[in-house]
Write an enzyme that holds these catalytic residues in place. Sequence first.
Site, PDB file in Angstrom:
ATOM      1  N   ASP A 339      61.273 -17.496 -41.620  1.00 45.73           N
ATOM      2  CA  ASP A 339      61.497 -18.471 -40.558  1.00 45.73           C
ATOM      3  C   ASP A 339      62.249 -19.644 -41.146  1.00 45.73           C
ATOM      4  OD1 ASP A 339      60.956 -20.542 -38.369  1.00 45.73           O
ATOM      5  OD2 ASP A 339      59.826 -18.842 -37.595  1.00 45.73           O
ATOM      6  N   ILE A 431      63.534  -8.034 -30.620  1.00 48.09           N
ATOM      7  CA  ILE A 431      62.778  -8.582 -29.485  1.00 48.09           C
ATOM      8  C   ILE A 431      63.753  -9.219 -28.505  1.00 48.09           C
ATOM      9  CG2 ILE A 431      60.920 -10.107 -28.754  1.00 48.09           C
ATOM     10  CD1 ILE A 431      60.076  -7.848 -30.674  1.00 48.09           C
ATOM     11  N   LYS A 435      65.516 -11.548 -19.194  1.00 45.82           N
ATOM     12  CA  LYS A 435      66.687 -12.282 -18.723  1.00 45.82           C
ATOM     13  C   LYS A 435      67.995 -11.621 -19.145  1.00 45.82           C
ATOM     14  CE  LYS A 435      64.112 -16.583 -18.491  1.00 45.82           C
ATOM     15  NZ  LYS A 435      62.826 -15.851 -18.571  1.00 45.82           N
ATOM     16  N   LYS A 447      71.240 -12.623 -25.385  1.00 45.55           N
ATOM     17  CA  LYS A 447      70.245 -11.607 -25.751  1.00 45.55           C
ATOM     18  C   LYS A 447      70.734 -10.207 -25.394  1.00 45.55           C
ATOM     19  CE  LYS A 447      66.687 -12.273 -27.293  1.00 45.55           C
ATOM     20  NZ  LYS A 447      66.310 -12.306 -28.727  1.00 45.55           N
ATOM     21  N   SER A 476      52.826 -19.225 -24.873  1.00 47.94           N
ATOM     22  CA  SER A 476      53.848 -19.368 -25.911  1.00 47.94           C
ATOM     23  C   SER A 476      54.409 -20.777 -25.873  1.00 47.94           C
ATOM     24  CB  SER A 476      54.963 -18.340 -25.715  1.00 47.94           C
ATOM     25  OG  SER A 476      55.618 -18.556 -24.483  1.00 47.94           O
ATOM     26  N   THR A 497      60.280 -25.586  -9.951  1.00 51.14           N
ATOM     27  CA  THR A 497      61.684 -25.555  -9.519  1.00 51.14           C
ATOM     28  C   THR A 497      61.836 -25.249  -8.037  1.00 51.14           C
ATOM     29  OG1 THR A 497      61.809 -23.236 -10.213  1.00 51.14           O
ATOM     30  CG2 THR A 497      62.525 -24.913 -11.798  1.00 51.14           C
TER      31      THR A 497
END
Length: 620
Positions: A339, A431, A435, A447, A476, A497
Amino acid sequence: MVMAVDGVTAEFEASAPKGGNALSTTVYRMPVVARRVLLVAWDGLSWVLAMLAFLLVRYDFNLSNAQWDWVLAYTGIAVALQVAAGLATQLYLGRNRIGSFAEASWMGILVAVIALVLGLIFSAISNDFPRGVAIMLPPIALVVMISARWAFRSMVDARPRSARQDAVPALVYGAGNAGYQVAQLMDLAEEAPYRIIGFIDDARGKSKLRIRNHPVLGRGKDLIRVAKERGAQAVILAISNARPRLIQRLSEECDEHGLELMIIPPLREMVGGQVTLGSLRQINVADLLGRRPIKTDLSAIADYITGKTVLVTGAGGSIGSEIALQVHKLGPAKLVLLDRDESALHGVQLDLYGNGLLDTDDMVLCDIRDEDALDLVFQEHRPEVVFHAAALKHLPMLERFPFEGWKTNVLGTRNVLRAAHAVGVQRFVNISTDKAAAATSVLGRTKRLAERLTAWYAKTYDVPYLSVRFGNVLGSRGSVLISFRSQIEKGGPVTVTHPDVTRYFMTIPEACELVLQAGAIGKPGDVLVLDMGEPVKILDVAKRMIAESKKDIEIHFTGLRHGEKMHEVLFSGMEAGAPSAHPLISEVHVPELDPFFVPDEPEDHDHVLEILDTERTSHP
């Protein structure tokens, strides 16, 4: 040691029943030891009564002296063995509830073994022993033993109700095993908080059923009508695997008509799968989102992880750290955590190993954007399995800074794929996100490019490199639940929203467990899509969290942001999900993308958007 004791009575020893007959009061006031001694004495007496009954009916007590001697010896030894075996197996020490199916089963096994052993021995050593005694005496004795237990349970079940004066009249929704347990709790517990007035169940075949003498009064559509007619003030949902849609409907109906709604938790949250008064609770957000039991093939997962060197990128993030935790349990030869955030690595090392010294070579500080540094890490550790979870994921931020999304999600993934292939990584799991299906945002498009790059390496080199696509995960970092909780703590308002916007949700462990399973069943180039269950309205989540806080907080609608969808999809219009080897995982195909055609340095912000727009229009 007092166990389940004396079965049912252990639950009520705090006080004797109020009212009732003298026998009931006497039994309840007996000390535990006295009740056990009484039970042992009755079982011993059962053999004697069985002997007398059989000899009277079959022989009219007309036996020779020798036959009497053998029958008495048989009965005496049977009594001794019954007591000794009952104590040895803890049958008389509270192993099971008195009169329960489990206790009856143990009693049957015990008597059968005694009958078999003594019958064979006595029949073999003497011709004067009546063979009918060996055949008929044990079942008669067993019937006598069980009859007393049946009488005891009947007395307990029929004792006066002990509900408090202010006990809330309640309907139980669900007339199955869980509903029976709820009714039993309320009927037998001292000072029960609810008084059961009936059941509701959607099964037509249960319309005439009575649960502990409580009738089934209607089906789900009749709930409000029955509640008004019977004066119910609460509804207890006694379905441990209730679907979110049912929970949401009941919640809305109960709120609208002023009914309190209580539920029993999923089986995995209940000790021994048993409902207790303490397990009854109000619904929460996790109930609304729905959690399903996930069945994984641990042997298949272990085959590609146990004893291997595994590397996790983005290991300090929500998904990466949970993948690391689950991989660690499967016994890899080495688990390398990579990381760019040293604090995140510190946290995951604490969770895994109980220390945060960060002084071991399996804790790697590296940015996947740095190709040279990444190559050195892969050359040093030479992983065999890679889980690539490093990514930028916040949609509105990437809409403002698409170049950053490009550098991490596209170039970073390309760097990891190159380094993995160079050292011969055997299995690579990228991963991804829902979307990426019919992508309209920078996040989704970057992605999707990562999925296509992964597919190119898989197809070109025929290696099991694959992507796994799923939606939002509960809890998360940066998730809507975290945002709502923070807004509620500050007194609001909570921002949503759009009132109709929906999203898919999973728990972090659920998603990561399926990711590991996908890694076991995926074929080269697959994009595996996890079953996210039913989409949930974000407004419903906000309302439930506000209700849990018991605060008066407003909800403000901000409007959909650029690139944001009203409803997420798991497959684009050009994708057809095909079933995989796992019922909660589907597979789709994405076209490969040769990394040669991915520019290292787009000219500027607008160039990145132009590339991503080309990706959206050419590969929807």
